[in-house]
Design a protein around this motif. Structure first.
Motif, PDB file in Angstrom:
ATOM      1  N   ILE A  28       0.838  -1.203   0.000  1.00  0.00           N
ATOM      2  CA  ILE A  28       0.000   0.000   0.000  1.00  0.00           C
ATOM      3  C   ILE A  28       0.873   1.254   0.000  1.00  0.00           C
ATOM      4  O   ILE A  28       0.537   2.260  -0.629  1.00  0.00           O
ATOM      5  CB  ILE A  28      -0.987  -0.025   1.189  1.00  0.00           C
ATOM      6  N   ALA A  29       2.029   1.193   0.663  1.00  0.00           N
ATOM      7  CA  ALA A  29       2.970   2.323   0.606  1.00  0.00           C
ATOM      8  C   ALA A  29       3.475   2.513  -0.817  1.00  0.00           C
ATOM      9  O   ALA A  29       3.570   3.641  -1.319  1.00  0.00           O
ATOM     10  CB  ALA A  29       4.138   2.079   1.562  1.00  0.00           C
ATOM     11  N   VAL A  30       3.802   1.397  -1.486  1.00  0.00           N
ATOM     12  CA  VAL A  30       4.229   1.456  -2.891  1.00  0.00           C
ATOM     13  C   VAL A  30       3.101   2.002  -3.761  1.00  0.00           C
ATOM     14  O   VAL A  30       3.309   2.887  -4.594  1.00  0.00           O
ATOM     15  CB  VAL A  30       4.659   0.053  -3.385  1.00  0.00           C
ATOM     16  N   ASP A  31       1.902   1.467  -3.562  1.00  0.00           N
ATOM     17  CA  ASP A  31       0.742   1.873  -4.365  1.00  0.00           C
ATOM     18  C   ASP A  31       0.446   3.361  -4.222  1.00  0.00           C
ATOM     19  O   ASP A  31       0.085   4.033  -5.191  1.00  0.00           O
ATOM     20  CB  ASP A  31      -0.500   1.070  -3.935  1.00  0.00           C
ATOM     21  N   THR A  32       0.593   3.857  -3.009  1.00  0.00           N
ATOM     22  CA  THR A  32       0.279   5.265  -2.749  1.00  0.00           C
ATOM     23  C   THR A  32       1.218   6.189  -3.516  1.00  0.00           C
ATOM     24  O   THR A  32       0.784   7.159  -4.149  1.00  0.00           O
ATOM     25  CB  THR A  32       0.356   5.563  -1.236  1.00  0.00           C
ATOM     26  N   GLU A  33       2.514   5.896  -3.460  1.00  0.00           N
ATOM     27  CA  GLU A  33       3.468   6.735  -4.184  1.00  0.00           C
ATOM     28  C   GLU A  33       3.266   6.630  -5.687  1.00  0.00           C
ATOM     29  O   GLU A  33       3.358   7.625  -6.411  1.00  0.00           O
ATOM     30  CB  GLU A  33       4.901   6.331  -3.808  1.00  0.00           C
ATOM     31  N   CYS A  34       2.983   5.435  -6.154  1.00  0.00           N
ATOM     32  CA  CYS A  34       2.710   5.237  -7.579  1.00  0.00           C
ATOM     33  C   CYS A  34       1.469   6.019  -7.998  1.00  0.00           C
ATOM     34  O   CYS A  34       1.445   6.677  -9.049  1.00  0.00           O
ATOM     35  CB  CYS A  34       2.523   3.748  -7.866  1.00  0.00           C
ATOM     36  N   SER A  35       0.431   5.976  -7.167  1.00  0.00           N
ATOM     37  CA  SER A  35      -0.826   6.695  -7.449  1.00  0.00           C
ATOM     38  C   SER A  35      -0.586   8.194  -7.602  1.00  0.00           C
ATOM     39  O   SER A  35      -1.126   8.835  -8.513  1.00  0.00           O
ATOM     40  CB  SER A  35      -1.841   6.458  -6.321  1.00  0.00           C
ATOM     41  N   LEU A  38      -6.785  -0.556 -15.586  1.00  0.00           N
ATOM     42  CA  LEU A  38      -7.545  -0.153 -16.769  1.00  0.00           C
ATOM     43  C   LEU A  38      -7.051   1.234 -17.167  1.00  0.00           C
ATOM     44  O   LEU A  38      -6.923   2.122 -16.312  1.00  0.00           O
ATOM     45  CB  LEU A  38      -9.044  -0.089 -16.464  1.00  0.00           C
ATOM     46  N   CYS A  39      -6.758   1.427 -18.448  1.00  0.00           N
ATOM     47  CA  CYS A  39      -6.274   2.732 -18.900  1.00  0.00           C
ATOM     48  C   CYS A  39      -6.698   2.984 -20.355  1.00  0.00           C
ATOM     49  O   CYS A  39      -7.315   2.120 -20.988  1.00  0.00           O
ATOM     50  CB  CYS A  39      -4.762   2.846 -18.735  1.00  0.00           C
ATOM     51  N   GLN A  40      -6.349   4.154 -20.872  1.00  0.00           N
ATOM     52  CA  GLN A  40      -6.863   4.595 -22.172  1.00  0.00           C
ATOM     53  C   GLN A  40      -5.913   4.324 -23.331  1.00  0.00           C
ATOM     54  O   GLN A  40      -6.339   4.352 -24.486  1.00  0.00           O
ATOM     55  CB  GLN A  40      -7.181   6.102 -22.124  1.00  0.00           C
ATOM     56  N   SER A  41      -4.624   4.114 -23.085  1.00  0.00           N
ATOM     57  CA  SER A  41      -3.678   3.935 -24.183  1.00  0.00           C
ATOM     58  C   SER A  41      -2.497   3.078 -23.739  1.00  0.00           C
ATOM     59  O   SER A  41      -2.246   2.908 -22.540  1.00  0.00           O
ATOM     60  CB  SER A  41      -3.164   5.288 -24.672  1.00  0.00           C
ATOM     61  N   LYS A  42      -1.768   2.574 -24.721  1.00  0.00           N
ATOM     62  CA  LYS A  42      -0.560   1.809 -24.413  1.00  0.00           C
ATOM     63  C   LYS A  42       0.500   2.702 -23.775  1.00  0.00           C
ATOM     64  O   LYS A  42       1.277   2.254 -22.927  1.00  0.00           O
ATOM     65  CB  LYS A  42      -0.005   1.161 -25.686  1.00  0.00           C
ATOM     66  N   GLN A  43       0.512   3.970 -24.196  1.00  0.00           N
ATOM     67  CA  GLN A  43       1.467   4.913 -23.615  1.00  0.00           C
ATOM     68  C   GLN A  43       1.197   5.086 -22.118  1.00  0.00           C
ATOM     69  O   GLN A  43       2.129   5.114 -21.301  1.00  0.00           O
ATOM     70  CB  GLN A  43       1.375   6.268 -24.324  1.00  0.00           C
ATOM     71  N   ASP A  44      -0.089   5.203 -21.767  1.00  0.00           N
ATOM     72  CA  ASP A  44      -0.453   5.312 -20.348  1.00  0.00           C
ATOM     73  C   ASP A  44      -0.039   4.046 -19.594  1.00  0.00           C
ATOM     74  O   ASP A  44       0.490   4.119 -18.477  1.00  0.00           O
ATOM     75  CB  ASP A  44      -1.956   5.531 -20.202  1.00  0.00           C
ATOM     76  N   ALA A  45      -0.288   2.891 -20.219  1.00  0.00           N
ATOM     77  CA  ALA A  45       0.069   1.617 -19.579  1.00  0.00           C
ATOM     78  C   ALA A  45       1.572   1.534 -19.346  1.00  0.00           C
ATOM     79  O   ALA A  45       2.029   1.102 -18.278  1.00  0.00           O
ATOM     80  CB  ALA A  45      -0.401   0.451 -20.438  1.00  0.00           C
ATOM     81  N   ASN A  46       2.354   1.955 -20.315  1.00  0.00           N
ATOM     82  CA  ASN A  46       3.813   1.927 -20.182  1.00  0.00           C
ATOM     83  C   ASN A  46       4.300   2.860 -19.083  1.00  0.00           C
ATOM     84  O   ASN A  46       5.225   2.533 -18.327  1.00  0.00           O
ATOM     85  CB  ASN A  46       4.474   2.294 -21.509  1.00  0.00           C
ATOM     86  N   PHE A  47       3.669   4.025 -18.973  1.00  0.00           N
ATOM     87  CA  PHE A  47       4.052   4.962 -17.914  1.00  0.00           C
ATOM     88  C   PHE A  47       3.723   4.373 -16.543  1.00  0.00           C
ATOM     89  O   PHE A  47       4.520   4.478 -15.599  1.00  0.00           O
ATOM     90  CB  PHE A  47       3.326   6.302 -18.091  1.00  0.00           C
ATOM     91  N   ILE A  48       2.550   3.746 -16.441  1.00  0.00           N
ATOM     92  CA  ILE A  48       2.146   3.150 -15.164  1.00  0.00           C
ATOM     93  C   ILE A  48       3.115   2.045 -14.758  1.00  0.00           C
ATOM     94  O   ILE A  48       3.569   1.987 -13.609  1.00  0.00           O
ATOM     95  CB  ILE A  48       0.703   2.596 -15.259  1.00  0.00           C
ATOM     96  N   ILE A  49       3.467   1.155 -15.693  1.00  0.00           N
ATOM     97  CA  ILE A  49       4.331   0.031 -15.348  1.00  0.00           C
ATOM     98  C   ILE A  49       5.735   0.507 -14.971  1.00  0.00           C
ATOM     99  O   ILE A  49       6.357  -0.003 -14.036  1.00  0.00           O
ATOM    100  CB  ILE A  49       4.385  -1.002 -16.498  1.00  0.00           C
ATOM    101  N   LYS A  50       6.233   1.525 -15.657  1.00  0.00           N
ATOM    102  CA  LYS A  50       7.557   2.059 -15.332  1.00  0.00           C
ATOM    103  C   LYS A  50       7.541   2.743 -13.965  1.00  0.00           C
ATOM    104  O   LYS A  50       8.496   2.635 -13.184  1.00  0.00           O
ATOM    105  CB  LYS A  50       8.012   3.038 -16.412  1.00  0.00           C
ATOM    106  N   THR A  51       6.462   3.464 -13.679  1.00  0.00           N
ATOM    107  CA  THR A  51       6.328   4.124 -12.377  1.00  0.00           C
ATOM    108  C   THR A  51       6.263   3.093 -11.260  1.00  0.00           C
ATOM    109  O   THR A  51       6.930   3.228 -10.224  1.00  0.00           O
ATOM    110  CB  THR A  51       5.068   5.005 -12.349  1.00  0.00           C
ATOM    111  N   LEU A  52       5.459   2.056 -11.481  1.00  0.00           N
ATOM    112  CA  LEU A  52       5.324   0.998 -10.480  1.00  0.00           C
ATOM    113  C   LEU A  52       6.669   0.310 -10.254  1.00  0.00           C
ATOM    114  O   LEU A  52       7.058   0.023  -9.112  1.00  0.00           O
ATOM    115  CB  LEU A  52       4.268  -0.016 -10.933  1.00  0.00           C
ATOM    116  N   GLN A  53       7.388   0.087 -11.337  1.00  0.00           N
ATOM    117  CA  GLN A  53       8.699  -0.551 -11.251  1.00  0.00           C
ATOM    118  C   GLN A  53       9.685   0.272 -10.411  1.00  0.00           C
ATOM    119  O   GLN A  53      10.416  -0.262  -9.570  1.00  0.00           O
ATOM    120  CB  GLN A  53       9.246  -0.731 -12.668  1.00  0.00           C
ATOM    121  N   LYS A  54       9.692   1.585 -10.644  1.00  0.00           N
ATOM    122  CA  LYS A  54      10.583   2.470  -9.894  1.00  0.00           C
ATOM    123  C   LYS A  54      10.241   2.475  -8.404  1.00  0.00           C
ATOM    124  O   LYS A  54      11.133   2.473  -7.547  1.00  0.00           O
ATOM    125  CB  LYS A  54      10.503   3.888 -10.451  1.00  0.00           C
ATOM    126  N   GLN A  55       8.960   2.522  -8.099  1.00  0.00           N
ATOM    127  CA  GLN A  55       8.548   2.533  -6.695  1.00  0.00           C
ATOM    128  C   GLN A  55       8.849   1.199  -6.024  1.00  0.00           C
ATOM    129  O   GLN A  55       9.219   1.164  -4.843  1.00  0.00           O
ATOM    130  CB  GLN A  55       7.049   2.868  -6.589  1.00  0.00           C
TER     131      GLN A  55
END
Length: 516
Positions: free
Chosen positions: A245-252, A274-291
């Protein structure tokens, strides 16, 4: 407010209605051992009360330098093969350390709640480990697995599907080797922030930061190791939620600041967005990875994928298994049984590591544990042989297979010849496993319990047995973590045949459970 957000709000509301005393009792008694399929019914907590004081208090004899040195213990591990090369290992924590983890959690429950429910977190968890229910507010259920399955289905096949119409893509990912990778220092980081804990002079402020106490207790539960926490105990599930949840919060915060429209959900270490584009999905996964990296965790790149909706919403194996399903069959002939068995193997081969085998086995009996079949002896022995071979496809299914064989024995109680043949099959299997107790611990735990609880035959044990869990079954008393305080009872003796709980009843994940 979307459905996952409503789910989190409701979880928080229901949890606040449960008293700390009830939470402590559930964690100590129902949450001590891993899930039902890991250890047989004898490994059951008969008494485990929260004491007025911890076994290992903080030493404040020097006010300027508090000390906290709980005794070290090793985890009691139970493993079964997950693949040809890897094992799935569960851990049982020494009772005094387990008690103190619960004690300090409950003593700081307000801070724990703040860590579990953060207003800026937009990734909603469906894996809260304490079984709350709207149908019995203020109370807790006794089961864990059944509620977790409901929660997963609620997330994956209800709430996410209902919200998907407004999005174009779904991103899936999970964490690589999650529980063994958890860094115990990250417990304090998650509760208090890494910056605060690493601030000079704060590292030993045990009275001020409960995260430091929990860090030390989890370390010492695993012989001082800072990497990895036990898989199985409910407190491990609770701690893992706090960390993620700490990881999720920073990612959020980062994804929201970017202006990305998304819905994020998580079940344990399994993420879906759930997201609107592949670009959004890539940003989310990279952000999650960093956190994740900040907490010494790593995403499983091999399992990360982006699908265009509606692809990726459903479990594909369920549709392919449907023609072979026995769910709505009330009675089974042998040919129908064999056809379903073969279909199960076919689908399992295509979709490895799913719950197909468990589904097939559960459809062989009714909710009252009565079998749907009563084959003649020749077909019955073939069915038992096939079921035992199925265990090689999914080791986790072995207790359920034995539970079905137990029902077969019960069903044929008056047929001495048939019972003798079944006993011989089990005895041969047991004796083969006893040749190497170290490599067959999981199978032997269940086989020894099975044979002793039914009185099938006399077991000739080898002179040396390293597993204290198997020793406990052999001697019919607790043989691990000795000496155990007299007020903690962690073992239920095996009684005479017909006096023990049925394995299928022990394994039943939904029995008598109030579910939403």
């Amino acid at each position: 407010m979307n459905l996952p957000q409503k789910h989190t709000v409701e979880t928080k509301r229901l949890l606040k209605k449960v008293s700390k005393a009830k939470i402590a009792k559930w964690l100590l008694e129902e949450g001590y051992y891993p899930e039902q399929y890991v250890v047989p019914p004898s490994f059951k907590v008969k008494q485990f009360d929260l004491q007025p004081n911890p076994y290992f208090p903080i030493d404040n004899s020097d006010p300027g330098q508090p000390k906290f040195e709980p005794e070290k213990a090793e985890l009691m591990n139970v493993s079964f093969p997950k693949t040809e090369l890897t094992d799935r290992t569960f851990g049982i924590i020494a009772p005094k350390i387990y008690h103190d983890i619960v004690w300090y959690l409950i003593a700081n429950w307000g801070n724990i709640l703040k860590s579990l429910f953060r207003t800026s977190n937009k990734i909603n968890s469906y894996s809260f480990p304490i079984p709350i229910t709207s149908k019995s507010e203020g109370e807790l259920g006794s089961l864990r697995v059944g509620r977790m399955i409901y929660e997963y289905l609620e997330m994956a096949e209800n709430d996410l599907v209902a919200e998907a119409y407004n999005y174009k893509y779904i991103l899936k990912s999970d964490i690589k080797n999650f529980y063994p990778s958890i860094y115990t220092h990250s417990i304090a980081w998650a509760i208090h922030t890494k910056e605060l804990i690493r601030k000079r002079g704060n590292r030993n402020k045990y009275n001020d930061y409960v995260g430091l106490v929990l860090d030390k207790l989890f370390q010492n539960s695993n012989d001082g190791c800072t990497n990895g926490i036990a898989i199985g105990p409910a407190i491990s599930d609770l701690i893992s939620e706090i960390i993620l949840i700490a990881v999720d919060t920073e990612c959020s915060k980062i994804v929201t600041a970017k202006g990305i429209d998304f819905i994020g959900v998580r079940f344990k270490d399994d993420y879906r967005f759930l997201c609107q584009s592949k670009q959004d999905a890539n940003f989310i996964i990279k952000t999650l990875q960093k956190q994740m990296a900040l907490f010494n965790l790593t995403l499983n790149e091999g399992k990360s994928q982006v699908n265009e909706l509606p692809e990726g919403l459903f479990r594909e194996w369920t549709a392919e298994f449907q023609p072979y399903s026995l769910r709505y069959k009330k009675r089974l002939g042998y040919k129908r049984f064999e056809n379903s068995f073969r279909g199960t193997l076919k689908v399992d081969k295509k979709f490895e590591g799913t719950g197909i085998v468990d589904r097939f086995l559960s459809e062989l009996y009714k909710t009252n544990n009565e079998l749907k079949f009563n084959f003649k002896e020749k077909d019955l022995l073939k069915a038992i042989s096939l079921l035992l071979m199925l265990k090689e496809r999914r080791n986790k299914s072995f207790p359920q297979i034995l539970g079905i064989i137990e029902q077969i024995i019960k069903q044929n109680a008056g047929k001495a010849k048939t019972i003798s043949k079944i006993s011989s099959i089990i005895e041969n299997l047991l004796n083969e496993k006893l040749k190497n107790t170290d490599d067959n611990q999981y199978d032997l735990l269940w086989l020894v319990y099975f044979v002793k609880s039914l009185g099938l035959s006399t077991i000739v044990f080898p002179k040396k047995i390293n597993s204290e869990l198997i020793k406990s079954l052999k001697n019919n008393r607790v043989e691990f973590f000795k000496p155990i305080p007299t007020n903690i009872k962690l073992f239920d003796t095996i009684k005479k045949p017909s006096k023990n709980i049925l394995l299928l009843e022990h394994l039943a994940i939904f029995k008598n459970e109030i579910t939403e």
